[in-house]
Design an enzyme around this catalytic site. Structure first.
Site, PDB file in Angstrom:
ATOM      1  N   GLU A 315       0.846  -1.194   0.000  1.00 60.73           N
ATOM      2  CA  GLU A 315       0.000   0.000   0.000  1.00 60.73           C
ATOM      3  C   GLU A 315       0.880   1.242   0.000  1.00 60.73           C
ATOM      4  O   GLU A 315       1.977   1.227   0.568  1.00 60.73           O
ATOM      5  CB  GLU A 315      -0.911  -0.017   1.236  1.00 60.73           C
ATOM      6  CG  GLU A 315      -1.888  -1.202   1.194  1.00 60.73           C
ATOM      7  CD  GLU A 315      -2.791  -1.297   2.418  1.00 60.73           C
ATOM      8  OE1 GLU A 315      -2.659  -0.465   3.336  1.00 60.73           O
ATOM      9  OE2 GLU A 315      -3.629  -2.218   2.447  1.00 60.73           O
ATOM     10  N   HIS A 345      -7.748   1.440   2.132  1.00 61.46           N
ATOM     11  CA  HIS A 345      -7.626   0.911   3.509  1.00 61.46           C
ATOM     12  C   HIS A 345      -8.333   1.835   4.520  1.00 61.46           C
ATOM     13  O   HIS A 345      -7.721   2.300   5.484  1.00 61.46           O
ATOM     14  CB  HIS A 345      -6.144   0.736   3.880  1.00 61.46           C
ATOM     15  CG  HIS A 345      -5.936  -0.253   4.999  1.00 61.46           C
ATOM     16  ND1 HIS A 345      -4.800  -1.009   5.124  1.00 61.46           N
ATOM     17  CD2 HIS A 345      -6.719  -0.590   6.064  1.00 61.46           C
ATOM     18  CE1 HIS A 345      -4.884  -1.770   6.204  1.00 61.46           C
ATOM     19  NE2 HIS A 345      -6.039  -1.533   6.787  1.00 61.46           N
ATOM     20  N   ILE A 346      -9.623   2.024   4.276  1.00 60.33           N
ATOM     21  CA  ILE A 346     -10.390   2.943   5.128  1.00 60.33           C
ATOM     22  C   ILE A 346     -11.467   2.220   5.940  1.00 60.33           C
ATOM     23  O   ILE A 346     -12.340   2.867   6.518  1.00 60.33           O
ATOM     24  CB  ILE A 346     -11.077   4.049   4.281  1.00 60.33           C
ATOM     25  CG1 ILE A 346     -11.845   3.414   3.117  1.00 60.33           C
ATOM     26  CG2 ILE A 346     -10.080   5.087   3.817  1.00 60.33           C
ATOM     27  CD1 ILE A 346     -12.887   4.315   2.497  1.00 60.33           C
ATOM     28  N   GLY A 347     -11.405   0.883   5.968  1.00 54.48           N
ATOM     29  CA  GLY A 347     -12.446   0.129   6.686  1.00 54.48           C
ATOM     30  C   GLY A 347     -12.667   0.649   8.103  1.00 54.48           C
ATOM     31  O   GLY A 347     -13.791   0.788   8.561  1.00 54.48           O
ATOM     32  N   GLY A 348     -11.572   0.932   8.791  1.00 50.05           N
ATOM     33  CA  GLY A 348     -11.684   1.370  10.187  1.00 50.05           C
ATOM     34  C   GLY A 348     -11.569   2.871  10.334  1.00 50.05           C
ATOM     35  O   GLY A 348     -11.446   3.384  11.449  1.00 50.05           O
TER      36      GLY A 348
END
Ligand SMILES: NC(=O)c1ccc[n+]([C@@H]2O[C@H](COP(=O)([O-])OP(=O)(O)OC[C@H]3O[C@@H](n4cnc5c(N)ncnc54)[C@H](O)[C@@H]3O)[C@@H](O)[C@H]2O)c1
Ligand SMILES: O=C(O)CC[C@@H](O)C(=O)O
Length: 466
Positions: A315, A345-348
């Site tokens: 990433e 990578h924004i899930g959290g």
């Protein structure tokens, strides 16, 4: 105010020495009696504050835009906090880590053996996220460096994102929206579905998978799950015995497993072939879990009707960096596929989750630095003692050591000459952690205790808090 903290830390091989006596400087070696031992903080009747050092001498480096809530907790302690928005290239990370006692990271910063070897003053690592795969946990434990994370503060955020993605894929919303952005009206219903009555297959029924299970059932989906351990089903969800069963039955497959050697390419060509024709794949776990070239092939052939990927094997380091073939050789092929949602990578990454993580990990770091408490550590035994009473001549001894036979006898010989009020010891793998509160000790006693403990060959690190 009490002022001296002695932390010394040496690898079992004795190839590194770490001493911290911060009455003047965190890197100065311990030499003098603990001059202000039993000072103003020790007030009868109140729990004693285990903060026997100048907090402004503790240096903390926070990378990857750790939330303000975490920064506030650490700066309120008086620690020196440097916070950067991005991760650092390895050479710069090595330069910086040499100097700090605490490092806070998220998922991008790789704290491997090469980097940790240089971290001569490091006491503790805070992962301001769920995953800890970016840290060499064994190496850290063997060198007396505790690691903390936030095990579930962002689980709900990830589960909600996956619900959004299931509907987005079922209705091809990404493609329709892109077409409109390009000025094209394309009103279609072909292969667009309701999610009601469809089967969601959850791989990994932990914090996220089980939250998602409840949300998906509320949307009218049938839920099945596969996990390597047997877990209680929520609602009317059903555990299936094999990954293959799940792949054969699910309309949507979503992955919520940790990054492990066993989960590398868990979904590759063979598993994609087992999935139903026209089914969908979602990965918001770790980028290594899906063989992406195999997924591209399966989508081009029409076998897989859509996919959502939030995580990637490599990433970018910072916002604004390119997601292209230089990063991953298949980057541009992936971007060209239809009905694929790609997110950075924004899930959290919600305000709620990041704030909660900042508080949870920030508090854990403070507890560890000030009191030696390891509750919540992912690589050390979890040890706590109730606070010391407010007597002036109490001290807390922490002895991190190799988990080998005979150590406790030696330690007890040393401490046995003093009044040990409470003591606890636990081990995890090769590392053991002993915490003892002793009373009626004078500064000269403490110096003797320290010297004796440090002479033990099993020693990894010794701290005295008072
Ligand atoms: N995209 C994001 O922003 C984001 C946010 C949070 C977490 N994550 C990732 O999601 C992962 C899962 O998070 P969680 O909190 O649910 O973890 P968890 O530890 O609560 O659950 C993981 C589950 O996976 C199971 N498991 C392990 N190996 C397996 C295998 N080979 N096959 C099937 N099941 C297996 C475990 O038994 C466990 O029940 C994390 O490890 C992290 O990498 C990503
Ligand atoms: O915030 C991050 O960088 C990581 C988010 C997520 O993958 C986690 O492990 O919690």
């Amino acid at each position: 105010m009490a002022q001296a903290l002695n932390i010394s830390n040496a690898s079992p091989r004795g190839d590194s020495q770490r001493h911290l006596s911060v009455s003047t400087s965190p890197t100065a070696a311990f030499q003098s009696p603990l001059s202000s031992f039993g000072g103003a903080l020790a007030q009868r009747g109140n729990p004693k504050q285990l903060k026997p050092f100048n907090t402004q001498d503790i240096k903390i480096l926070l990378l990857e835009n750790v939330n303000q809530s975490g920064r506030d907790i650490l700066t309120a302690q008086g620690y020196q906090v440097e916070a950067l928005k991005t991760s650092l290239p390895e050479d710069q990370l090595i330069e910086k880590i040499r100097d700090v006692h605490v490092i806070g990271i998220r998922s991008k910063t790789k704290l491997n053996e090469k980097v940790l070897k240089e971290a001569k003053n490091l006491l503790v690592i805070g992962c301001f996220c769920i995953g800890t795969n970016q840290v060499n946990l064994d190496y850290a434990a063997r060198h007396g460096i505790a690691v903390f994370n936030s095990p579930f503060a962002n689980s709900r955020s990830v589960a909600e994102l996956v619900i959004a993605e299931i509907i987005t894929l079922a209705r091809q919303l990404g493609d329709r929206s892109n077409e409109m952005h390009r000025g094209t009206w394309n009103k279609v219903s072909n292969k667009c579905w309701e999610i009601r009555g469809k089967t969601l297959g959850i791989v990994g029924y932990g914090h996220i998978g089980s939250q998602l299970s409840v949300l998906a059932e509320a949307m009218g989906m049938n839920v099945i799950y596969y996990d390597v351990v047997s877990l209680m089903a929520l609602g009317t969800a059903r555990q299936v015995p094999t990954l293959q069963t799940l792949l054969n039955e699910a309309d949507f497959v979503t992955l919520h497993v940790p990054e492990l050697p066993e989960t590398k390419n868990l979904i590759s060509a063979a598993q994609l072939a087992e999935m139903k024709d026209g089914s969908y794949l979602i990965n918001a776990s770790r980028g290594t879990v899906v063989d992406i070239p195999a997924l591209i092939n399966a989508m081009r052939s029409g076998k897989i009707a859509g996919a959502a990927l939030d995580v990637f094997p490599t990433e970018p380091r910072a916002n604004g960096d390119y997601f292209n073939n230089e990063l991953n050789s298949w980057g541009e092929d992936l971007r060209s596929v239809n009905n694929i949602i790609l997110t950075p990578h924004i899930g959290g990454s919600t305000e709620e989750a990041q704030r909660a993580i900042g508080i949870e990990v920030g508090d854990a770091l403070v507890r560890y630095i000030n009191q030696g408490v390891t509750i919540g550590s992912v690589n050390m035994p979890e040890v706590t003692l109730r606070s010391l009473t407010a007597e002036a001549d109490y001290a807390r001894i922490i002895f991190i050591h190799q988990n080998v036979p005979g150590v406790l006898r030696r330690v007890n010989e040393i401490l046995g000459e003093h009044n040990v009020d409470k003591q606890i010891s636990d081990s995890r793998g090769d590392c053991a952690y002993l915490m003892a509160d002793v009373s009626n000790v004078q500064t000269s006693d403490l110096r003797d205790i320290l010297e004796s403990l440090e002479a033990l060959s099993s020693r990894i690190a010794t701290r005295v808090l008072y």
